[in-house]
Scaffold this active site. Structure first.
Site, PDB file in Angstrom:
ATOM      1  N   SER A  46       0.819  -1.213   0.000  1.00  0.00           N
ATOM      2  CA  SER A  46       0.000   0.000   0.000  1.00  0.00           C
ATOM      3  C   SER A  46       0.855   1.267   0.000  1.00  0.00           C
ATOM      4  O   SER A  46       0.322   2.364  -0.161  1.00  0.00           O
ATOM      5  CB  SER A  46      -0.945   0.016   1.212  1.00  0.00           C
ATOM      6  OG  SER A  46      -0.214   0.044   2.424  1.00  0.00           O
ATOM      7  N   HIS A  47       2.178   1.117   0.158  1.00  0.00           N
ATOM      8  CA  HIS A  47       3.076   2.265   0.151  1.00  0.00           C
ATOM      9  C   HIS A  47       4.157   2.143  -0.919  1.00  0.00           C
ATOM     10  O   HIS A  47       5.168   2.832  -0.871  1.00  0.00           O
ATOM     11  CB  HIS A  47       3.722   2.451   1.531  1.00  0.00           C
ATOM     12  CG  HIS A  47       2.765   2.920   2.571  1.00  0.00           C
ATOM     13  ND1 HIS A  47       1.943   2.060   3.263  1.00  0.00           N
ATOM     14  CD2 HIS A  47       2.459   4.160   3.024  1.00  0.00           C
ATOM     15  CE1 HIS A  47       1.193   2.753   4.109  1.00  0.00           C
ATOM     16  NE2 HIS A  47       1.484   4.023   3.978  1.00  0.00           N
ATOM     17  N   ASP A 187      -4.680   0.310   2.384  1.00  0.00           N
ATOM     18  CA  ASP A 187      -5.080  -1.095   2.384  1.00  0.00           C
ATOM     19  C   ASP A 187      -6.551  -1.247   2.000  1.00  0.00           C
ATOM     20  O   ASP A 187      -6.930  -2.221   1.325  1.00  0.00           O
ATOM     21  CB  ASP A 187      -4.816  -1.716   3.757  1.00  0.00           C
ATOM     22  CG  ASP A 187      -3.345  -1.985   3.987  1.00  0.00           C
ATOM     23  OD1 ASP A 187      -2.780  -2.823   3.268  1.00  0.00           O
ATOM     24  OD2 ASP A 187      -2.753  -1.343   4.870  1.00  0.00           O
TER      25      ASP A 187
END
Length: 337
Positions: A46-47, A187
């Protein structure tokens, strides 16, 4: 789902290409690419390159200053300030880091306040960078008001992460980095992209009802972790990484966005601690006590936070990283000729 394998160098080059072809200066793009590559490398999906989507949106909507020139100010013996000039925080952090470390080494504790920055990434890259110099570190930042307080159903807080790093001689640092919300917003976005249900307890819909639908969650409110405890920590982050350093709360960041859907704009507070000065003559004993505690944790089969990331880091260095083909195609579509 079909995946695309990329080397870390390819991830970095892709991030730079996407950002620079959308009008971002090369120094900013390189700083952001380093953080995105680190996220993908550590399997923090998610990053990783997923974040390029909102980076480009922020550029194209005109909220983000892709040509920002951060300005560093030596405020006092213990305080450094960097005005990010409404660019992303990464370059501002890199510019303020040397002076922060110097001050902490001299007097034991120092603070870096970053103002007027857009922030999309995890906080562990910041605290790990400080720990690599032998200092302990703590970092906090608000975001957009996506999260309801305990007992409420309307967004007030941001995801409001807190990260901490403790240096260890010859070993990876002890690091944790977590949102004060039940989960990172990215997420939930990834669940939406893959049409997967989210667990109960992550969010409520816009009627305040618990939901497993990621779309309804994004339209409603996220929840804090640990009920009132997470809610109190979220409020603390709002105060000391917002008003304390003269910057925006998550509510004000949301207002500043004006419905565009850009990366949150606010401030960031980073603290550095020098164990050699704070521990004094007991510093070496303190380091031994810390290692005894870590041994007591792993000795019973538990793992230290971030150990999964460090394991992934080793794998990615030799095998590259796996990116869903659809996400890769979406990222490639952002590249301007």
């Amino acid at each position: 789902m079909e995946n695309i394998n990329l080397s870390l160098a390819q991830v970095h080059d892709l991030a730079v290409r996407v950002l620079t072809t959308n009008g971002m200066d090369a120094d900013h793009a390189a700083a952001i690419a380093r953080v995105i590559t680190a996220g993908q490398r550590d399997e923090c999906h998610s990053h990783g390159i997923y974040r390029l989507i909102v980076c480009v949106k922020s550029l194209r909507e005109g909220k983000l200053n892709g040509h920002a020139r951060p300005v560093t100010q030596d405020v006092s013996a213990a305080v450094v300030r960097v005005n990010a000039d409404f660019g992303y925080s990464q370059l501002a952090f890199e510019m303020g880091l040397p002076l922060l470390v110097e001050k902490a080494r001299q007097i034991g504790i120092a603070a870096l306040a970053i103002n007027d920055c857009f922030h999309f990434s995890a906080l562990w890259p910041e605290v790990e960078a400080i720990a690599s110099t032998g200092l302990a570190a703590l970092a906090m930042t608000p975001s957009h008001s996506w999260v309801a307080p305990a007992g409420g159903t309307k967004p007030v807080f941001g995801t409001n992460p807190i990260a901490f790093a403790w240096p260890r001689e010859g070993l990876e640092p002890f690091v944790f980095d977590f949102a004060t919300s039940a989960i990172a917003r990215g997420d939930i976005e990834l669940h939406r992209r893959t049409d997967q249900a989210i667990p109960l307890g992550w969010a409520v819909d816009n009627f305040g009802r618990p939901t497993t639908d990621p779309v309804a969650a994004l339209q409603g409110a996220m929840l804090t972790f640990g009920g009132h405890k997470g809610s109190a920590l979220a409020a603390m982050v709002e105060l000391i990484a917002g008003p304390l350093i003269g910057d925006l709360t998550s509510l004000e960041s949301q207002k500043f966005d004006a419905g565009v859907g850009a990366t949150p704009c606010h401030g960031e507070l980073i603290l550095a601690f020098n164990p050699a000065i704070l521990g004094g003559a007991r510093a070496s004993t303190g380091a031994k006590h810390a290692e005894s505690m870590f041994d007591a944790i792993v000795g019973q089969g538990a793992r230290l936070p971030s150990q999964r990331r460090f394991d992934a880091r080793v794998r990615s260095a030799t095998r590259g990283v796996e990116v869903p083909a659809q996400l890769y195609n979406d990222i490639m579509a952002l590249v301007k000729d």
